[in-house]
Write an enzyme that holds these catalytic residues in place. Structure first.
Site, PDB file in Angstrom:
ATOM      1  CD  GLU A 181       9.230   4.018 -10.988  1.00 36.68           C
ATOM      2  OE1 GLU A 181       8.168   4.531 -10.611  1.00 36.68           O
ATOM      3  OE2 GLU A 181      10.317   4.601 -10.940  1.00 36.68           O
ATOM      4  NE  ARG A 238       8.483 -10.355   7.305  1.00 32.61           N
ATOM      5  CZ  ARG A 238       7.738 -11.419   6.981  1.00 32.61           C
ATOM      6  NH1 ARG A 238       6.565 -11.612   7.543  1.00 32.61           N
ATOM      7  NH2 ARG A 238       8.164 -12.293   6.100  1.00 32.61           N
TER       8      ARG A 238
END
Length: 105
Positions: A25, A45
């Site tokens: 992952e 962001r």
């Protein structure tokens, strides 16, 4: 990463950026010509976009991000990666869903 285009459309992507899956992952995002401060802003962001985007069949997810930069953290690119990996695990061990800039050694 599912819906990567949607994330890129929101966050923005420079033609020189590279994203690659490097393990189960874990992904690496290469941001040429960015320092730790600007890389942190980009990472935040991205993290906030992922956190607030509901994904079909799985719902909402969060991401943890470790940040290091060349040559700020090291002149050796392998060491830069290790610094980012250490920062990532720090983020995961301290609550997840956050961006951590590696300590400068």
């Amino acid at each position: 990463m599912d819906f990567l285009k949607r994330v890129n459309d929101f966050v923005g992507q420079d033609k020189d950026e590279i994203i690659s899956r490097i393990g189960g992952e874990e992904f690496v995002l290469v941001l040429p010509n960015e320092d730790s401060q600007s890389a942190f802003k980009i990472a935040e962001r991205l993290r906030k976009t992922v956190e607030s985007t509901e994904m079909d069949t799985i719902g909402f997810i969060t991401i943890s991000i470790g940040i290091s930069t060349w040559p700020e953290h090291s002149n050796d690119i392998d060491q830069v990666y290790k610094c980012a990996d250490k920062a990532l695990y720090h983020a995961k061990e301290h609550g997840r869903n956050q961006c951590i800039v590696a300590d400068i050694s």
